[in-house]
Design a protein around this motif. Sequence first.
Motif, PDB file in Angstrom:
ATOM      1  N   ARG A  30       0.466  -1.100  -0.153  1.00  0.00           N
ATOM      2  CA  ARG A  30       0.042   0.181   0.732  1.00  0.00           C
ATOM      3  C   ARG A  30       0.516   0.897  -0.027  1.00  0.00           C
ATOM      4  N   GLN A  50     -14.410   6.359  -2.075  1.00  0.00           N
ATOM      5  CA  GLN A  50     -13.610   5.263  -1.789  1.00  0.00           C
ATOM      6  C   GLN A  50     -12.636   4.869  -3.618  1.00  0.00           C
ATOM      7  N   ALA A  59     -10.382   0.808  -0.856  1.00  0.00           N
ATOM      8  CA  ALA A  59      -9.574   2.023   0.203  1.00  0.00           C
ATOM      9  C   ALA A  59     -10.835   3.176   0.490  1.00  0.00           C
ATOM     10  N   SER A  61     -11.866   6.956   3.243  1.00  0.00           N
ATOM     11  CA  SER A  61     -12.051   7.772   3.520  1.00  0.00           C
ATOM     12  C   SER A  61     -13.215   9.057   3.895  1.00  0.00           C
ATOM     13  N   LEU A  71      -6.666   8.148   2.794  1.00  0.00           N
ATOM     14  CA  LEU A  71      -6.990   6.424   2.620  1.00  0.00           C
ATOM     15  C   LEU A  71      -5.882   5.515   2.969  1.00  0.00           C
ATOM     16  N   SER A  72      -7.676   4.913   3.162  1.00  0.00           N
ATOM     17  CA  SER A  72      -7.588   3.629   4.678  1.00  0.00           C
ATOM     18  C   SER A  72      -7.764   2.819   3.959  1.00  0.00           C
ATOM     19  N   THR A  73      -7.195   1.054   4.328  1.00  0.00           N
ATOM     20  CA  THR A  73      -7.547   0.132   3.232  1.00  0.00           C
ATOM     21  C   THR A  73      -7.981  -1.026   4.677  1.00  0.00           C
ATOM     22  N   GLN A  77      -4.967   4.804   8.346  1.00  0.00           N
ATOM     23  CA  GLN A  77      -4.824   5.816   7.155  1.00  0.00           C
ATOM     24  C   GLN A  77      -3.346   4.891   6.673  1.00  0.00           C
ATOM     25  N   ASP A  78      -3.643   3.437   6.116  1.00  0.00           N
ATOM     26  CA  ASP A  78      -2.292   2.501   5.218  1.00  0.00           C
ATOM     27  C   ASP A  78      -2.461   3.015   4.022  1.00  0.00           C
ATOM     28  N   CYS A  80      -3.726   3.025   0.180  1.00  0.00           N
ATOM     29  CA  CYS A  80      -4.125   2.357  -0.866  1.00  0.00           C
ATOM     30  C   CYS A  80      -3.704   1.136  -1.854  1.00  0.00           C
TER      31      CYS A  80
END
Length: 146
Positions: A30, A50, A59, A61, A71-73, A77-78, A80
């Motif tokens: 990511r 998305q 991902a 947010s 973005l978070s997957t 907040q890691d 995409c």
Amino acid sequence: MQLLRCRSYSCMALLLSACLIGCGDGRPERVAVTGQVMIDGEPLRHSFVQVIPDNARPAVSPIDSEGRFTLSTFGNQDGCIPGTHKVAVNGIETISPTRQKWHAPKRYMDTETSVLTLTIDENTKEVKIELSWDGEEPVEETFAEE
């Protein structure tokens, strides 16, 4: 004997370090992504974005009051997964159990009708997602109570 034991511990520590360095979280790569969603030149509020890869986890947010997102997957907040992905923006604000307001046209909520895409190859801090009402107005819907 003591020298041999010291070398054994050193070798075990080196081997363990090499194993830990090679181990990630077991999930796809990511990259960090932050940006802003704009609608007709103004920040979009009351929404979430998305970013949806073809064969991987999306991902997502929330979008803040300035239209900004991170973005978070898998969480925290890691970012995409790198690549070119379809984008959906949900512009609904729930006002009450029977009322909602659309801050962006409904077409952006579905990747098939939004026609938005995003290409992410590396950490990216200033992604801009541009939306437009195309002459429409924000819509407020009221539903009958069940």
